[in-house]
Write an enzyme that holds these catalytic residues in place. Structure first.
Site, mmCIF file in Angstrom:
data_model
loop_
_atom_site.group_PDB
_atom_site.id
_atom_site.type_symbol
_atom_site.label_atom_id
_atom_site.label_comp_id
_atom_site.label_asym_id
_atom_site.label_seq_id
_atom_site.Cartn_x
_atom_site.Cartn_y
_atom_site.Cartn_z
ATOM 1 N N HIS A 56 0.845 -1.201 0.000
ATOM 2 C CA HIS A 56 0.000 0.000 0.000
ATOM 3 C C HIS A 56 0.873 1.242 0.000
ATOM 4 C CE1 HIS A 56 -3.688 2.243 0.380
ATOM 5 N NE2 HIS A 56 -3.183 2.926 1.392
ATOM 6 N N ARG A 82 -5.011 15.366 6.800
ATOM 7 C CA ARG A 82 -5.492 15.185 5.435
ATOM 8 C C ARG A 82 -5.700 16.524 4.747
ATOM 9 N NH1 ARG A 82 -11.290 12.825 3.429
ATOM 10 N NH2 ARG A 82 -11.892 14.845 4.296
ATOM 11 N N HIS A 205 -11.652 3.898 -3.095
ATOM 12 C CA HIS A 205 -11.002 4.681 -2.059
ATOM 13 C C HIS A 205 -11.441 4.238 -0.668
ATOM 14 C CE1 HIS A 205 -10.299 7.939 0.803
ATOM 15 N NE2 HIS A 205 -9.172 8.079 0.133
ATOM 16 N N HIS A 269 -5.642 -1.213 6.150
ATOM 17 C CA HIS A 269 -5.712 -0.754 7.547
ATOM 18 C C HIS A 269 -6.553 -1.707 8.394
ATOM 19 C CE1 HIS A 269 -3.611 2.813 6.346
ATOM 20 N NE2 HIS A 269 -4.607 3.219 5.585
ATOM 21 N N ASP A 320 2.244 3.292 2.805
ATOM 22 C CA ASP A 320 1.165 4.283 2.830
ATOM 23 C C ASP A 320 1.681 5.705 2.632
ATOM 24 O OD1 ASP A 320 -1.277 5.491 3.067
ATOM 25 O OD2 ASP A 320 -1.738 4.766 5.063
#
Length: 452
Positions: A56, A82, A205, A269, A320
């Protein structure tokens, strides 16, 4: 065809001596322990272990590492991170992405990864104009992987809404817009390009970012094709609460009860999963991708590792957000997180089958990584791509140890990259970024952040 001879190799979950490995067309065709080295075999200078798949990755976020580690006021969490990360996502160009990804992929090789699964959602131009090719950003990633010498699984992401019940994306998410048909066409084009060591899958997503209709359409398009399907799920408690409010079910529960999951699915996750959800995932054959470095950095929480392992759910790791870029640190913190919360040691170990925590996690990541990348066979097995790591027994943390402790020391005692060489498709690869790669990365960072 060529032959390699390792004095020691991790084969079938244990150290075996004098292993002769045959390589043809970049793949292992035979791996035989207990063999003397033929005169024409290449002698490896140290113990051989499989490399891992990074299952990922968001490559562009390498340009954000170190730039979100301050709190000037208020509370800082995943959601505030974010919003700051979007400042990068909204302006990075294909040329800048290529430079950033090439640096990252070289670093991932140094970290012991030889294949990376790119969860790719930067589809469109930052300012709304059209690219010459809809896949310019994807081709930038493929070009970067080729320069670094790493394998790549590109997964175009379906992203159609900003949250549960939303009718579309926020203005700062317009680059991400892709419905199931767009993502499927992109996947088919990537596969048809026939690029060396590049394959494709698809991704959603998240349940907040893709509607039930999107998910149903993608499933219809994929049909019975054997390719990986990845989704972010249950990373944040707020996400779980929002899903419950919108659907009456938790995210993993929803996926399982809708009958969507099978062995092609990878739940990225899966941090906040109940016992019942873990059992449902195990029954489905789906796998999980845990990203301990990022999950710690973002304050996500800790997955229920003992329960995932107990139920035999395929498990692997990813980088990630790129705050960590080597699998040693990911496996170390996968175990250490459990030790801290449970106040126990060797949580991942199973005295009945595998008393080594490092070996149990490593073998799980080897097996789960191949599945996550859509490569089927992976590791030191005939038919797999001939990727491997040659350990340096003089590296910090490894020298002087008995053979049986080497893998334990790699994970829990080394400084993170204790290899002499990294092999991809039967060739030793440079695993330090060439000067031109670093210079291009520096230039991209100056353009993006005004540094230097």
């Amino acid at each position: 065809m060529k032959q390699l001879h390792a004095p020691l190799a991790w084969v079938e979950g244990r150290w075996q001596r004098d292993v002769l490995l045959t390589v043809e067309n970049g793949h292992w065709t035979a791996i035989v322990p207990g063999q003397l080295a033929p005169p024409d075999a290449e002698l490896l200078a140290g113990p051989l272990i499989p490399s891992l798949v990074n299952a990922h990755s968001h490559a562009f976020q390498r340009a954000f590492v170190g730039l979100a580690e301050r709190r000037e006021a208020g509370q800082d969490d995943f959601w505030s991170w974010r919003d700051r990360m979007y400042a990068l996502a909204l302006r990075i160009s294909p040329q800048q992405l290529r430079a950033v990804a090439a640096q990252l992929y070289a670093e991932l090789l140094r970290g012991g990864y030889t294949q990376v699964c790119e969860f790719h959602y930067l589809h469109h131009p930052a300012q709304g104009e059209a690219f010459d090719d809809d896949l310019d950003m994807a081709w930038a990633l493929a070009s970067a992987a080729e320069e670094a010498g790493i394998g790549l699984t590109l997964m175009p992401v379906v992203y159609t809404r900003s949250g549960f019940g939303a009718q579309g994306l926020r203005p700062d998410q317009h680059r991400f817009a892709a419905d199931a048909d767009w993502a499927w066409r992109a996947c088919q084009r990537i596969q048809a390009a026939g690029l060396p060591r590049v394959t494709a899958g698809v991704a959603l997503h998240s349940l907040r970012g893709a509607s039930p209709a999107d998910i149903a359409r993608l499933r219809q398009l994929v049909g019975s094709d054997d390719l990986p399907i990845h989704i972010h799920v249950a990373e944040q408690t707020a996400e779980v609460a929002d899903c419950l409010a919108a659907t009456g079910r938790r995210p993993i529960q929803w996926l399982a009860e809708e009958g969507l999951l099978d062995a092609r699915w990878q739940l990225v996750h899966a941090t906040h999963a109940t016992a019942a959800e873990i059992e449902a995932v195990a029954a489905s054959g789906a796998g999980i991708v845990i990203c301990p470095g990022t999950e710690a950095n973002l304050g996500d929480g800790l997955a229920d590792l003992p329960r995932w392992l107990h139920h035999g759910v395929p498990l692997t790791v990813g980088s990630d957000s790129q705050v960590t870029r080597g699998w040693v640190e990911e496996l170390r913190w996968l175990e250490y997180g459990q030790r801290l919360v449970l106040r126990q040691r060797n949580v991942a170990a199973d005295p009945g089958t595998q008393p080594s925590s490092a070996a149990r996690l490593f073998d799980a990541a080897v097996a789960g990584g191949g599945r996550a990348a859509g490569l089927g066979l992976w590791g030191l097995v005939p038919g797999a791509r001939a990727d491997a790591l040659v350990l340096n027994r003089e590296a910090d943390g490894l020298r002087g140890l008995p053979d049986e402790a080497l893998l334990d020391a790699v994970v829990f005692g080394s400084n993170g990259s204790p290899w002499q060489s990294v092999w991809v498709a039967g060739r030793a690869r440079p695993w330090r970024a060439p000067q031109r790669v670093g210079e291009a990365f520096d230039a991209a960072m100056r353009e993006l952040w005004g540094t230097g």
